[in-house]
Scaffold this motif. Sequence first.
Motif, PDB file in Angstrom:
ATOM      1  N   VAL B   4       0.846  -1.183   0.000  1.00  0.00           N
ATOM      2  CA  VAL B   4       0.000   0.000   0.000  1.00  0.00           C
ATOM      3  C   VAL B   4       0.889   1.243   0.000  1.00  0.00           C
ATOM      4  O   VAL B   4       1.830   1.337   0.785  1.00  0.00           O
ATOM      5  CB  VAL B   4      -0.911   0.010   1.243  1.00  0.00           C
ATOM      6  CG1 VAL B   4      -1.762   1.276   1.269  1.00  0.00           C
ATOM      7  CG2 VAL B   4      -1.773  -1.239   1.275  1.00  0.00           C
ATOM      8  N   GLN B 102      -5.204  -6.793   7.819  1.00  0.00           N
ATOM      9  CA  GLN B 102      -5.164  -5.497   7.171  1.00  0.00           C
ATOM     10  C   GLN B 102      -3.719  -5.172   6.820  1.00  0.00           C
ATOM     11  O   GLN B 102      -2.816  -5.371   7.631  1.00  0.00           O
ATOM     12  CB  GLN B 102      -5.761  -4.408   8.079  1.00  0.00           C
ATOM     13  CG  GLN B 102      -7.256  -4.590   8.274  1.00  0.00           C
ATOM     14  CD  GLN B 102      -7.906  -3.490   9.084  1.00  0.00           C
ATOM     15  OE1 GLN B 102      -7.369  -2.386   9.232  1.00  0.00           O
ATOM     16  NE2 GLN B 102      -9.082  -3.777   9.609  1.00  0.00           N
ATOM     17  N   PHE B 104      -1.091  -2.366   5.886  1.00  0.00           N
ATOM     18  CA  PHE B 104      -0.957  -0.930   6.124  1.00  0.00           C
ATOM     19  C   PHE B 104       0.026  -0.279   5.156  1.00  0.00           C
ATOM     20  O   PHE B 104       1.020  -0.883   4.750  1.00  0.00           O
ATOM     21  CB  PHE B 104      -0.478  -0.668   7.558  1.00  0.00           C
ATOM     22  CG  PHE B 104      -1.558  -0.823   8.570  1.00  0.00           C
ATOM     23  CD1 PHE B 104      -1.910  -2.070   9.048  1.00  0.00           C
ATOM     24  CD2 PHE B 104      -2.251   0.287   9.035  1.00  0.00           C
ATOM     25  CE1 PHE B 104      -2.930  -2.220   9.988  1.00  0.00           C
ATOM     26  CE2 PHE B 104      -3.269   0.157   9.971  1.00  0.00           C
ATOM     27  CZ  PHE B 104      -3.604  -1.101  10.440  1.00  0.00           C
ATOM     28  N   GLY B 105      -0.261   0.972   4.843  1.00  0.00           N
ATOM     29  CA  GLY B 105       0.682   1.794   4.121  1.00  0.00           C
ATOM     30  C   GLY B 105       1.672   2.433   5.080  1.00  0.00           C
ATOM     31  O   GLY B 105       1.549   2.291   6.298  1.00  0.00           O
ATOM     32  N   PRO B 106       2.645   3.180   4.549  1.00  0.00           N
ATOM     33  CA  PRO B 106       3.672   3.781   5.400  1.00  0.00           C
ATOM     34  C   PRO B 106       3.184   5.011   6.157  1.00  0.00           C
ATOM     35  O   PRO B 106       3.850   5.463   7.087  1.00  0.00           O
ATOM     36  CB  PRO B 106       4.763   4.179   4.406  1.00  0.00           C
ATOM     37  CG  PRO B 106       4.033   4.390   3.121  1.00  0.00           C
ATOM     38  CD  PRO B 106       2.904   3.396   3.122  1.00  0.00           C
TER      39      PRO B 106
END
Lengths: 118, 113
Positions: B4, B102, B104-106
């Motif tokens: 993501v 889920q 996660f993005g950064p």
Amino acid sequence: AQTVTQSQPEMSVQEAETVTLSCTYDTSESDYYLFWYKQPPSRQMILVIRQEAYKQQNATENRFSVNFQKAAKSFSLKISDSQLGDAAMYFCAYRSGDTLAGSYQLTFGKGTKLSVIP
Amino acid sequence: DTGVSQDPRHKITKRGQNVTFRCDPISEHNRLYWYRQTLGQGPEFLTYFQNEAQLEKSRLLSDRFSAERPKGSFSTLEIQRTEQGDSAMYLCAEGDTSYNEQFFGPGTRLTVL
């Protein structure tokens, strides 16, 4: 509402040793999921391990294992043979298993900062 | 980092300005989440999309916040008239119930001066 409590803001472990991070939660539900997420400094959060509440057997993933005590609402993470790369923030998280719950959002604890000493 | 993506990674703005963040999921997972993480805290749920429909919003999401997910792919989070209390890391995550996970993005770190 569900709550997740991590009572250890910081922990440290000697490289190659074992450390246990604590997590307790409060819920009135019987069906739910518990997670440990790792957040290294300035990097994205990744899933470490997952436990389904209906499973009695504790989850394991290589050097990571959990001690899931459903009656006590306790979900601790054990890291064996700690490595320098394990240094990170660790978050315990809860997710409802109710299919009518909607979003399946995660409820997180405040986290435990783990330092690994060479 | 792979997976993501979020843009920008950092944003500094003055109080009262509007800001917009973007999240690009890596796959066709139908669920997309926004969380906010303040210093010393775990992420807190803000809002959730299933495909393009915004189905749930936290009470943390004031009227100054708006999120969209056109065509059920990328998502944007806009904050109008930013306040210093909006300073936080804004995390995007995608998820599929069949995986019970889920991704996660950064995150986008917002600083409001």
